[in-house]
Design a protein around this motif. Structure first.
Motif, PDB file in Angstrom:
ATOM      1  N   ARG A  25       0.943  -1.097   0.434  1.00  0.00           N
ATOM      2  CA  ARG A  25      -0.504   0.003   0.015  1.00  0.00           C
ATOM      3  C   ARG A  25       1.123   1.074   0.105  1.00  0.00           C
ATOM      4  O   ARG A  25       0.672   2.043  -0.574  1.00  0.00           O
ATOM      5  CB  ARG A  25      -0.877  -0.308   1.539  1.00  0.00           C
ATOM      6  N   ILE A  26       2.166   1.327   1.224  1.00  0.00           N
ATOM      7  CA  ILE A  26       3.269   3.097   0.905  1.00  0.00           C
ATOM      8  C   ILE A  26       3.498   2.909  -0.234  1.00  0.00           C
ATOM      9  O   ILE A  26       3.414   3.931  -1.154  1.00  0.00           O
ATOM     10  CB  ILE A  26       3.488   2.929   1.868  1.00  0.00           C
ATOM     11  N   ALA A  27       4.347   1.195  -1.408  1.00  0.00           N
ATOM     12  CA  ALA A  27       4.870   1.677  -1.982  1.00  0.00           C
ATOM     13  C   ALA A  27       3.265   1.935  -3.760  1.00  0.00           C
ATOM     14  O   ALA A  27       4.159   3.456  -4.692  1.00  0.00           O
ATOM     15  CB  ALA A  27       5.025   0.882  -3.015  1.00  0.00           C
ATOM     16  N   TYR A  28       2.111   2.053  -3.445  1.00  0.00           N
ATOM     17  CA  TYR A  28       1.267   2.477  -4.846  1.00  0.00           C
ATOM     18  C   TYR A  28       1.412   4.025  -4.185  1.00  0.00           C
ATOM     19  O   TYR A  28       1.187   5.052  -4.701  1.00  0.00           O
ATOM     20  CB  TYR A  28      -0.311   2.128  -4.373  1.00  0.00           C
ATOM     21  N   LEU A  29       1.092   4.373  -2.740  1.00  0.00           N
ATOM     22  CA  LEU A  29       1.200   5.442  -2.409  1.00  0.00           C
ATOM     23  C   LEU A  29       2.115   6.894  -3.117  1.00  0.00           C
ATOM     24  O   LEU A  29       1.512   7.947  -2.926  1.00  0.00           O
ATOM     25  CB  LEU A  29       0.931   6.277  -0.608  1.00  0.00           C
ATOM     26  N   VAL A  30       3.137   6.382  -2.546  1.00  0.00           N
ATOM     27  CA  VAL A  30       4.590   6.824  -3.054  1.00  0.00           C
ATOM     28  C   VAL A  30       4.705   6.736  -4.762  1.00  0.00           C
ATOM     29  O   VAL A  30       6.125   7.492  -5.383  1.00  0.00           O
ATOM     30  CB  VAL A  30       5.799   6.476  -2.383  1.00  0.00           C
TER      31      VAL A  30
END
Length: 104
Positions: A25-30
């Motif tokens: 999820r974090i990889a997507y958000l950044v």
């Protein structure tokens, strides 16, 4: 760490915390547009302390959500050799990319 809301069935939804799901999820958000999970095994049924209930469904749901947003998520698990995993992952990524609609 983030919680993920995971639909287990039509009648049941749970919230789980998992480092791999949070990292995805974090990889997507950044801004990542391709995410590869290495050594991640959502098929594993139990863990010594916490269990993995909902992990497989959570990964499937995040993967579907991200794919709908133009992000490819692939995985290489621990079940076979690195060479075979790489070959299969490459084939899956090529197939997913070729089926993707470009981001607008």
């Amino acid at each position: 760490m983030m919680y993920e809301r995971v639909k287990i069935s039509d009648a049941e939804t749970i919230e789980i915390r998992n480092n791999a799901l949070a990292a995805t999820r974090i990889a997507y958000l950044v801004g990542a547009n391709k995410i590869m999970l290495l050594g991640f095994d959502p098929e594993r049924k139990t863990h010594a302390h916490t269990g993995f209930r909902g992990l497989k469904q959570g990964l499937e749901q995040i993967t579907a959500e991200l794919l709908a947003n133009g992000v490819v998520v692939g995985a290489i698990d621990s079940g076979s050799s690195i060479q075979e995993q790489s070959r299969l992952a490459g084939q899956r990524l090529i197939r997913q990319i070729s089926q993707q609609k470009p981001k607008k």
